[in-house]
Design an enzyme around this catalytic site. Sequence first.
Site, PDB file in Angstrom:
ATOM      1  N   LYS A   1       0.815  -1.223   0.000  1.00 55.09           N
ATOM      2  CA  LYS A   1       0.000   0.000   0.000  1.00 55.09           C
ATOM      3  C   LYS A   1       0.848   1.273   0.000  1.00 55.09           C
ATOM      4  CE  LYS A   1      -1.255  -0.219   4.935  1.00 55.09           C
ATOM      5  NZ  LYS A   1      -0.267  -1.270   5.281  1.00 55.09           N
TER       6      LYS A   1
ATOM      7  N   ARG B   1      -6.572   2.093  11.673  1.00 50.82           N
ATOM      8  CA  ARG B   1      -6.039   0.750  11.943  1.00 50.82           C
ATOM      9  C   ARG B   1      -6.944  -0.039  12.870  1.00 50.82           C
ATOM     10  NH1 ARG B   1      -0.718   1.215   9.808  1.00 50.82           N
ATOM     11  NH2 ARG B   1       0.688  -0.373  10.508  1.00 50.82           N
TER      12      ARG B   1
ATOM     13  N   ARG C   1      11.840  -5.890   2.320  1.00 50.76           N
ATOM     14  CA  ARG C   1      11.649  -4.471   1.964  1.00 50.76           C
ATOM     15  C   ARG C   1      12.882  -3.633   2.310  1.00 50.76           C
ATOM     16  NH1 ARG C   1       6.215  -1.902   3.745  1.00 50.76           N
ATOM     17  NH2 ARG C   1       6.781  -2.655   5.807  1.00 50.76           N
TER      18      ARG C   1
ATOM     19  N   ARG D   1      13.739  -1.047   7.568  1.00 51.80           N
ATOM     20  CA  ARG D   1      13.072  -0.509   8.762  1.00 51.80           C
ATOM     21  C   ARG D   1      13.321  -1.419   9.948  1.00 51.80           C
ATOM     22  NH1 ARG D   1       6.897   0.719   7.192  1.00 51.80           N
ATOM     23  NH2 ARG D   1       6.615  -0.306   9.191  1.00 51.80           N
TER      24      ARG D   1
ATOM     25  N   ARG E   1       3.003  -7.965  13.946  1.00 51.36           N
ATOM     26  CA  ARG E   1       2.296  -6.960  13.130  1.00 51.36           C
ATOM     27  C   ARG E   1       1.158  -7.620  12.339  1.00 51.36           C
ATOM     28  NH1 ARG E   1       6.986  -4.463   9.884  1.00 51.36           N
ATOM     29  NH2 ARG E   1       5.426  -3.150   8.897  1.00 51.36           N
TER      30      ARG E   1
HETATM   31  P1  AMP Z   1       3.340   1.259   8.969  1.00 53.11           P
HETATM   32  O1  AMP Z   1       4.438   2.105   8.446  1.00 53.11           O
HETATM   33  O2  AMP Z   1       1.972   1.695   8.500  1.00 53.11           O
HETATM   34  O3  AMP Z   1       3.588  -0.219   8.748  1.00 53.11           O
HETATM   35  O4  AMP Z   1       3.333   1.466  10.565  1.00 53.11           O
HETATM   36  C1  AMP Z   1       4.428   1.099  11.366  1.00 53.11           C
HETATM   37  C2  AMP Z   1       3.997   1.002  12.814  1.00 53.11           C
HETATM   38  O5  AMP Z   1       3.523   2.286  13.261  1.00 53.11           O
HETATM   39  C3  AMP Z   1       2.845   0.051  13.081  1.00 53.11           C
HETATM   40  O6  AMP Z   1       3.293  -1.298  13.243  1.00 53.11           O
HETATM   41  C4  AMP Z   1       2.258   0.638  14.362  1.00 53.11           C
HETATM   42  O7  AMP Z   1       3.055   0.292  15.489  1.00 53.11           O
HETATM   43  C5  AMP Z   1       2.416   2.127  14.137  1.00 53.11           C
HETATM   44  N1  AMP Z   1       1.213   2.700  13.461  1.00 53.11           N
HETATM   45  C6  AMP Z   1       1.130   3.181  12.191  1.00 53.11           C
HETATM   46  N2  AMP Z   1      -0.102   3.635  11.923  1.00 53.11           N
HETATM   47  C7  AMP Z   1      -0.829   3.427  13.052  1.00 53.11           C
HETATM   48  C8  AMP Z   1      -2.197   3.659  13.405  1.00 53.11           C
HETATM   49  N3  AMP Z   1      -3.076   4.185  12.527  1.00 53.11           N
HETATM   50  N4  AMP Z   1      -2.584   3.315  14.667  1.00 53.11           N
HETATM   51  C9  AMP Z   1      -1.719   2.800  15.547  1.00 53.11           C
HETATM   52  N5  AMP Z   1      -0.427   2.536  15.286  1.00 53.11           N
HETATM   53  C10 AMP Z   1       0.024   2.844  14.044  1.00 53.11           C
END
Ligand code: AMP
Length: 219
Positions: free
Chosen positions: A13, A88, A127, A160, A171
């Site tokens: 995404k 989320r 990634r 990351r 996750r």
């Molecule tokens: P992402 O880059 O979207 O994979 O997000 C990385 C991490 O950030 C996630 O595993 C969560 O720990 C935190 N995170 C990102 N977006 C949210 C959200 N909308 N609500 C809560 N935690 C978030």
Amino acid sequence: MRIVILGAPGCGKGTQTKLLTERYDAVQLSTGDLLRGAVAEGTPAGLKAKEVMEAGGLVSDEIVLELIRDRVTGANAVKNFILDGFPRNLHQAEALEEMLAEVGQPLMGVVLVDVPASELTQRIAGRRICRDCGAIYNVYFSPSKVEGVCDECGGETYQRSDDNEATVASRLDTYAAQTEPLVGFYTDRALLHKVMGNASMGDVFDEICAAVERFSVAQ
Ligand code: AMP
């Protein structure tokens, strides 16, 4: 444009959102990127978020909603946005609905990028991201020409810290338990459009664009 891109970690995404921002001149609102920025800057929110992110859990709704509220309702609100990684959970989805209703700008649609669970771990663990321009690669599926170097800008690519196999498992569990219920939430509102995410990047993009154009016509 006011849309959400929904999907499990590793579904692509982030990559698709970047392509959409270029095609439609929209702004990517990624709570993951905003949180990583807060962690890097060492803000109070970043300090609270760091451990939860490393463990693969969800950062508190309070922190995340504050980050988003600022961008979709304030005086300098973004009008043309793609939400990536937000909402989320159901509480966040309800809060978003309220925020957008306040400013009279409801969501136009939600694209679910669906990838079989068996593929996700490799997609995440492989990634790599450019430190300078944010281009995304995958060492298994779409590597940069020279390992560790971005094709686009020559910047250094990195992994990351939460893209390791241990964190990936939690996750994915977090996604299944907390985020997947949003599929029903948005189906009930006739906003959801599902796209199969395990085709080529270009084919997935074409399908997403077709969905986005239908959202625009329906407004
Ligand atoms: P992402 O880059 O979207 O994979 O997000 C990385 C991490 O950030 C996630 O595993 C969560 O720990 C935190 N995170 C990102 N977006 C949210 C959200 N909308 N609500 C809560 N935690 C978030």
